[in-house]
Scaffold this active site. Sequence first.
Site, PDB file in Angstrom:
ATOM      1  N   SER A 424       4.817   2.548   8.831  1.00 26.03           N
ATOM      2  CA  SER A 424       4.932   1.707   7.680  1.00 26.03           C
ATOM      3  C   SER A 424       3.969   0.900   7.414  1.00 26.03           C
ATOM      4  O   SER A 424       3.155   0.885   6.306  1.00 26.03           O
ATOM      5  CB  SER A 424       6.457   0.323   8.256  1.00 26.03           C
ATOM      6  OG  SER A 424       5.562  -0.308   8.981  1.00 26.03           O
ATOM      7  N   HIS A 445       9.335   7.540   6.180  1.00 24.16           N
ATOM      8  CA  HIS A 445      10.048   6.186   6.043  1.00 24.16           C
ATOM      9  C   HIS A 445      11.505   5.921   6.001  1.00 24.16           C
ATOM     10  O   HIS A 445      11.961   5.864   4.583  1.00 24.16           O
ATOM     11  CB  HIS A 445       9.013   5.581   5.328  1.00 24.16           C
ATOM     12  CG  HIS A 445       8.852   4.305   5.591  1.00 24.16           C
ATOM     13  ND1 HIS A 445       8.495   3.089   4.270  1.00 24.16           N
ATOM     14  CD2 HIS A 445       9.737   2.764   6.851  1.00 24.16           C
ATOM     15  CE1 HIS A 445       8.589   2.320   4.328  1.00 24.16           C
ATOM     16  NE2 HIS A 445       8.559   2.192   5.641  1.00 24.16           N
ATOM     17  N   GLU A 457      11.410   7.704   2.315  1.00 19.86           N
ATOM     18  CA  GLU A 457       9.903   7.750   1.426  1.00 19.86           C
ATOM     19  C   GLU A 457       9.561   9.459   2.533  1.00 19.86           C
ATOM     20  O   GLU A 457       9.390   8.931   3.329  1.00 19.86           O
ATOM     21  CB  GLU A 457       9.086   6.626   1.791  1.00 19.86           C
ATOM     22  CG  GLU A 457       9.769   5.479   0.127  1.00 19.86           C
ATOM     23  CD  GLU A 457       8.418   4.686   0.637  1.00 19.86           C
ATOM     24  OE1 GLU A 457       8.318   4.094  -0.133  1.00 19.86           O
ATOM     25  OE2 GLU A 457       8.017   3.840   1.732  1.00 19.86           O
ATOM     26  N   ASN A 495       6.475  -0.711  -0.221  1.00 22.86           N
ATOM     27  CA  ASN A 495       6.692  -1.969   0.181  1.00 22.86           C
ATOM     28  C   ASN A 495       5.055  -2.194  -0.404  1.00 22.86           C
ATOM     29  O   ASN A 495       5.129  -3.669  -0.852  1.00 22.86           O
ATOM     30  CB  ASN A 495       6.087  -1.294   1.427  1.00 22.86           C
ATOM     31  CG  ASN A 495       6.974  -1.444   2.996  1.00 22.86           C
ATOM     32  OD1 ASN A 495       8.368  -1.822   2.405  1.00 22.86           O
ATOM     33  ND2 ASN A 495       6.855  -1.520   4.057  1.00 22.86           N
TER      34      ASN A 495
END
Length: 665
Positions: A424, A445, A457, A495
């Site tokens: 991440s 991800h 992702e 994120n």
Amino acid sequence: MPITLPELKDWTFSVDIEGIAWAVIDREGESMNALGRRPTEELAKIVAAVEGAEAGEIKGLVLMSGKESSFIAGADINEFAGFDTEDKIKEVVGETLQLLDRIERLPVPVVAAIHGYCLGGGLELVLACDWRIADREEGTRLGFPEVKLGMFPGLNGTVRAIQAAGPVDAMTAMLTGKMLRPTAARAMGLVDQLVPTRHTLKWAARKAVLQKRRSKGAPWWKKLMLKQPVRGLLAKQMRAKTAAKVREEHYPAPFRLIDLFERYGDDPARMKRAETEMFAPLMASETSRNLRRVFKLSEMLKDSAPKDGFKPRKVHVVGAGTMGADIAAWCVVSGMQASLQDLDAEQIKKGLSRAKKLFKKRLRGKTAVDSAVARLIADPDGKQIKHADVVIEAIVEKLDVKQNLFAELEAKAKPGAVLATNTSSLRLEEIAKPLKDPARLVGLHFFNPVAQLPLVEVVRGEGTREEEIGKACRFVTAINKLPLIVKSCPGFLVNRVLAPYMMEAVRLYQDGQPREKLDQAALKFGMPMGPMELMDMVGLDICNKVGEELDLAPTSGGKPDNVLATLVKQGKLGKKTGEGFYVWEDGKPKRDAADYDDAELARLGRELIRPLLDEAERAEADKVVEDADHVDAGVIFGTGFAPFRGGPLHYRKTENAAPAGQAAA
């Protein structure tokens, strides 16, 4: 003289030697059947042919599908954009209502033989038939998903569903939008008969026509619940349960459906008329337009995956922590075999135990659970790597450790297997450096909790081969998730966009805003969870690390103090330690009782969300994903951003388009 309708494009129509008419829908150029204008007009021609037949010439009509996976999967959503006013909606709906009434009045038995998805308008159509037969195959599902699009059934399905299944089962199906297995649909009365496979449908339909089978509808004791005061009590319970899940101001459709039932549930004729009057404004609303947009965004992400080629069946996951074990378990739930590797045998044991709980929750019956347990293999030595189609790394976020691991994995994995990291925070290009073929590495991800969040992702490094990206997307869709292709960059998309929102909440908290007020403001805006509770759920250590990596650590009045970092230093990491911003008891945060002004919450909600909107615009400009629609899709499915607003960039446009001095609602 045989009856033929040669001009049909989406249906075929024939009458066999026994006088049974067969109408088979197989929409030209489409993978699935949907009830659009042309197929509806052609069905009207078929009905007219049956109506005009001489006495005894046609003994019955059977409706079937020629598609592999769908009966009729609902109305054609691509045509909805043209229905932009209530009058247009009423006109189009009125024409279809007349058609369904004609089907219901046909003097011969009308049988629906259902294989595949029978949803929305498709289910409303079969409810107008005399007898409904479905096969028990895994791909057959029935349901009313309209509420997820900001509407409720609008082809008199509200009335016919209640007549078939009774008020409790029918209203539950319409209010939840859940897809039903054939056995569940049969138990509640939406289906009259089940057969083992699609191959026996035609024979069962023929028999039903010749026997003149007609559904009896809901039993008398279910119909009693339509009378007052029972109906009013049911409506009150439904309203309370619905309000516990969604806000009426955000999602009015289920509440209008309950109103419709409460007012007219015992009078089918009045309920039919009122249904149209209440349906039209819902379909014309901005909420419905935005929810239909969200549906299209999900279809867009599914289309990222190639339609054929790579067929993953075996997955190997290295790292049996929460994320790695949950990824492996979800692959098994999706029908694959998964092996789980870790240096700590106890960690693997914990992962297998948690996986079994997921299997019991998601799968039906002991046989299915036992089969899933057997497909999840403890593999501390990595013996299954050579057999895996997809190898996923989910270990500690340390570059050298990941690099050494992938050098080993590359040597052991079979040619053509996907090599993926769940990192991440680290750049793919750095992780891939030691590989002989660095273009092979992709990022996958996942988001926590894996079983609940639909997005993955798919991270493209600077040198990643497109073939590997395509295979990774195929894998993601194979485990029933949505793939979003993102550029390798700090925070990727989700994120990166979520972190400024959470750090803004921390800043406002430091500046004196109560945690409860911040959470209530986010809920008022439409977020599924407030930022303070969300950070406690994710883990304050993880949130603090993301904030530092993206250089977003909050300050207060120019001072470097940071309440988030302070809580982490004190070991107060949120739910997992029992205390963070909140104290947690029995898995729930203890909140102080507080009641705030609605207008103030709305203002604060817009202030909270503004950094998220700003970062979404920057992510689009930086080409983190393909375009604005992909930004909106990623943020909706990765963070739960208020779906009824259509996505952050879409919302920003409506916000900017609002009259001067008037913020978007």
